[in-house]
Scaffold this motif. Sequence first.
Motif, PDB file in Angstrom:
ATOM      1  N   VAL A   1       0.828  -1.208   0.000  1.00 52.80           N
ATOM      2  CA  VAL A   1       0.000   0.000   0.000  1.00 52.80           C
ATOM      3  C   VAL A   1       0.863   1.258   0.000  1.00 52.80           C
ATOM      4  N   GLU A   2       0.485   2.218  -0.841  1.00 56.94           N
ATOM      5  CA  GLU A   2       1.124   3.533  -0.773  1.00 56.94           C
ATOM      6  C   GLU A   2       0.072   4.628  -0.879  1.00 56.94           C
TER       7      GLU A   2
ATOM      8  N   THR B   1       3.410   0.886   5.997  1.00 59.94           N
ATOM      9  CA  THR B   1       3.918  -0.409   6.455  1.00 59.94           C
ATOM     10  C   THR B   1       2.980  -0.961   7.522  1.00 59.94           C
ATOM     11  N   GLY B   2       3.143  -2.240   7.797  1.00 54.41           N
ATOM     12  CA  GLY B   2       2.341  -2.879   8.833  1.00 54.41           C
ATOM     13  C   GLY B   2       0.874  -2.999   8.472  1.00 54.41           C
ATOM     14  N   VAL B   3       0.571  -3.092   7.174  1.00 47.02           N
ATOM     15  CA  VAL B   3      -0.818  -3.216   6.741  1.00 47.02           C
ATOM     16  C   VAL B   3      -1.285  -4.652   6.947  1.00 47.02           C
ATOM     17  N   SER B   4      -2.434  -4.837   7.609  1.00 46.61           N
ATOM     18  CA  SER B   4      -2.891  -6.215   7.835  1.00 46.61           C
ATOM     19  C   SER B   4      -4.223  -6.477   7.146  1.00 46.61           C
ATOM     20  N   VAL B   5      -4.290  -6.140   5.866  1.00 42.56           N
ATOM     21  CA  VAL B   5      -5.530  -6.324   5.115  1.00 42.56           C
ATOM     22  C   VAL B   5      -5.620  -7.762   4.608  1.00 42.56           C
TER      23      VAL B   5
ATOM     24  N   VAL C   1      -7.766  10.460   6.534  1.00 43.25           N
ATOM     25  CA  VAL C   1      -7.047  11.372   7.420  1.00 43.25           C
ATOM     26  C   VAL C   1      -6.076  10.579   8.297  1.00 43.25           C
ATOM     27  N   ASP C   2      -6.611   9.551   8.981  1.00 41.00           N
ATOM     28  CA  ASP C   2      -5.767   8.773   9.883  1.00 41.00           C
ATOM     29  C   ASP C   2      -4.943   7.698   9.172  1.00 41.00           C
ATOM     30  N   GLU C   3      -5.316   7.415   7.926  1.00 45.04           N
ATOM     31  CA  GLU C   3      -4.619   6.399   7.122  1.00 45.04           C
ATOM     32  C   GLU C   3      -4.622   5.030   7.796  1.00 45.04           C
ATOM     33  N   VAL C   4      -5.794   4.643   8.298  1.00 47.83           N
ATOM     34  CA  VAL C   4      -5.911   3.294   8.857  1.00 47.83           C
ATOM     35  C   VAL C   4      -7.017   2.528   8.125  1.00 47.83           C
ATOM     36  N   PHE C   5      -6.789   1.220   8.006  1.00 45.46           N
ATOM     37  CA  PHE C   5      -7.775   0.338   7.391  1.00 45.46           C
ATOM     38  C   PHE C   5      -8.688  -0.246   8.451  1.00 45.46           C
TER      39      PHE C   5
END
Lengths: 163, 376
Positions: free
Chosen positions: B179-180, B193-197, B235-239
Amino acid sequence: MAAETGTPTTLTLKSNDDELFSVAESAAILSVTIRNMVEDGCAGGVIPLDNVDGKTLASVITYMNGISAIPADEEKKKSYRDKFLSDKDFETLADMVLAANYLNMSCLMDAVSAKIAQVMEKKSVGWVRRKFGIENDYTPEEEAAVKEEHKWTFEGVETDDDN
Amino acid sequence: ELQIQILQKLPVKSLIRFTAVCKSWRSIITSTDFISSHLSNGKNDSLLLLIRGDRHNILDQLSLLKVAENVPFDVSSSSQLEVPFDDGIEYYKIVGSCDGLLCLSDETSRKLEHSHITIWNPCVRNHLHLPLPNINPEEDHSVALGFGVASHAYIKVVRLVYIYNNLGDDFRLIVPPQVEVFSDDKWRWRRLTGVSVTLTVMDWQAFFNGVVHWLGFEPIDAYNSRNSILAFDIVDEVFSEVMLPDELASEDIAHLRILVIGESFGVVKHDRDDAYDVWVMKEYCVKESWTKLYTIDHLIGKIENLFKFWKSGEALLEVKGYGLVVYNPETKMPKVLGINGGLSRWNSLELHLRHCESLKHRRSFFGEEYVAGKHR
């Protein structure tokens, strides 16, 4: 004056060129400025309106009487406003927007500024400068660059022969 | 000042022309405050951009429709826009729209040397190309994009890159994706980094409440999978994950499409009998609040596409032989708009809503920097 019910209170307004106008208080208090004066009890004699000339004040009073005779029906009020403003030229509208601002009449203010915007919409940059008394502070090169950048917005502009 | 009050009531085209009146008018008109209040004042007409591609998906025709704000939905005028890009990008897909901006991409699952992402403001007729993304794996991959404007200020584009697992017969995509995120304040792509999708998403998105949503699925076993919604807060860039009702979770995902419906967001399910079920999530993120609102069926012709819900709740459809049709769920009556009657020969048509003519985006679209030619 035209009111027929009860015994309406009448106010006397004085323009900055010393013309006197009688108007029913119920119509005059559409102006927040006048309403405040009435509420403060300083509307006993003649109310001087130092920023409005007689010609403009006559127009504003016509509007006050017209709009206050219409019951609470926004559609009808809107069509009255449209009709009232339809034959006014730019100079008259400009005077009215200043008067509406001074008298603190937001409904008139909104209607007049929308009308001015409608008149301006298809006008040229030169027309706007003349009518608003704005001096062009761009150099010829800067102005040409701004115009070139947004060329498409200069399509369909009216020629400046009227007001 | 009184001049500002008058300027606020002008349409965008006149405003841009009047930036040439004098320097102070230009700085008023291009100021952030003026732009955002103009954006929220624009209550007279709404604009719809109708985008047509030909059968090769090449951006072909753009019509700008003015829609009167009053219900029922009616088009008060329409005009054609020129396709503004002549610099080598041919295959366009609409990623999404927000605050009067459209995000376009030529990225498909095909392997392209570079992918181009373009942000376009049709009202101001400016566009800009984003820098090339960083994640471009050698292997076959599939990309999903999301677009939104954070706090009405910063353009953000999120890019999910799934690599194909080419082992044996198993052509699944590998999770999690890489993800970018692009943000126009820094003007660059940044890797997350650390994306857990664990979901694999479809590339159709819906931007709602500051969050990008995609439909996605996750395999349960060799034959079955579970559908869900992947959400990305720009805004927070979290999934996070938004659950679908069971009926939709087990459906063939190809029959589903995610859309914004009035003040909620929802999913449209289309079945073989040409009926469309409209579902909404009445309370955001509450699975139990999913409700089936109504079904559109037995219309005047075959529904090719349901692409938009108008503010009033009416659905905008493309119906074979009739072109653009508005469906009112209360009266159950379709109304043929008489626009683009021969639409069905086109492969794709997309419709994007703008709440008003906006001057967005301040920084790169209309602000001083653009006038100074920085992004030209």
